[in-house]
Design an enzyme around this catalytic site. Structure first.
Site, PDB file in Angstrom:
ATOM      1  CE  LYS A 132      -3.552   2.140   4.168  1.00 52.43           C
ATOM      2  NZ  LYS A 132      -2.686   0.982   4.476  1.00 52.43           N
ATOM      3  CB  SER A 170      -0.940   0.017   1.210  1.00 51.61           C
ATOM      4  OG  SER A 170      -0.211   0.149   2.400  1.00 51.61           O
TER       5      SER A 170
END
Lengths: 210, 210
Positions: free
Chosen positions: B169, B133
């Site tokens: 993230k 990610s």
DNA sequence: AAAAACAGTGATTATTTTATCACTATGGGC
DNA sequence: GCCCATAGTGATAAAATAATCACTGTTTTT
């Protein structure tokens, strides 16, 4: 030690982060405000829960005095990892590895040999990456690459001396053909050795400071 | 930064020792009792003096909230970098970061604090990245990310707890709006917090074994 | 379906804690 | 001698803070 609910995790996390950031503990009011509660009692309830579950110790009647009852993480390193100290070069001048002055290093770095993937008793060093020729391999400008002097195999990323400057490239050794270097960036051409390939070492790991 | 009197040195020393031993700051009363004063005002005077001389910062009107502002005399010798040992987690379980069993760490890593970009005396740890990610930020599956527990700023890469699992993230905090998380991979959607954001720390550096 | 744990509001009380005033005393420096 | 920083006592006011009671829901477990 029971499991924590999401809210309790948040509470504990906030306590932890707050105390490390600010250097002291939050008051119940500050916790309430952070979570947007309207009542301090909501906080008290969670603190109680955390205390009952053994994650926290509150000193009754005293402000800002908690204690997170964590398992002593400072266990004596069971089998202490071996840390070595390496110089960091901005560029490895010709003549490597002999004749490098101590002053040529722009910095030093210390990592344990297992994390760095290197063997002991090799003259490993670190190289500060310049340029984006290896960007497709996830190696960016400014990264530090730990280099272990060794003979490269096909596919290794190596530090190589080209035109008197050290660059990082992938080493390709086709069968029955002479090896060449390849940049991991579509905009860069392959480098077939015009004269001779001077490999200074194999890249073993990367350390990037964000 | 003026010189300290003997009494002021004792005061500062007590503050330091107390906070280190107990984990929180003493109240003025406790300081008074420790020195055997009969008046809390004696303490206040000394705290003021220490503050004026730049050794201490007191948050006015708040209990037990000081901050020692002077550089620890034990400045790490410039020629030897300070190495700390950190656990490596595959996932940070609930109850972060305290209450982690020793066995939860899948490995250990040792790096010097300057290369890792972290501050001393923080409970930093490393996280083994799973998934792609953050691939556009140059963080790949299998990388080790060194996390420092702290409050994130806009743009920091953070370790966050989502659905009981830790993910990496980018933390985005628009002005006048609630923060959200963003994966650095076009195929992943933005993560607007459904309930609340549990940030476990800021990513400070990356170590990748090739 | 009932019980128990979780999550929270709202108000009130008791205590801790900081802050401030007035005052005493000592020693050093100009 | 006088001023000033240091080092305190003693009392009081003001605030921050924790603790408690009564009550309303929701979710999870039994």
């Amino acid at each position: 030690m029971g499991n924590l609910t999401l809210r309790q995790q948040e509470m504990l996390g906030f306590l932890q982060v707050f105390s490390q950031e600010r250097g002291f503990w939050p008051s119940i009011r500050e916790i309430r405000d952070h979570f947007g509660f309207n009542s301090t009692n909501a906080v008290v309830g969670h603190l109680r829960a955390l205390e009952n579950k053994g994650y926290l110790t509150c000193i009754a009647g005293q402000a800002r005095s908690y204690r997170i009852t964590y398992q002593n993480t400072e266990t004596p390193p069971s089998d202490s990892l071996e840390v070595i100290d390496m110089p960091v070069y901005g560029n490895i001048p010709a003549g490597f590895p002999e004749g490098i002055e101590q002053g040529d290093a722009i910095d030093r770095i210390q990592v344990d040999i297992r994390s760095a993937g290197i063997r002991r008793s090799r003259r490993s060093f670190a190289l500060k990456v310049r340029g984006d020729s290896m960007i497709d391999a996830g190696i960016f400008d400014g990264d530090m690459v730990i280099i272990e002097p060794a003979l490269p195999n096909d596919g290794d990323i190596v530090a190589a001396l080209i035109d008197g400057a050290t660059t990082l490239k992938r080493f390709i050794k086709p069968r029955q053909k002479p090896p060449y270097l390849k940049a991991e960036n579509e905009n860069y051409p392959e480098l077939h050795p015009v004269s001779e390939l001077v490999i200074q070492g194999i890249a073993r790991s990367i350390v990037r400071k964000l």
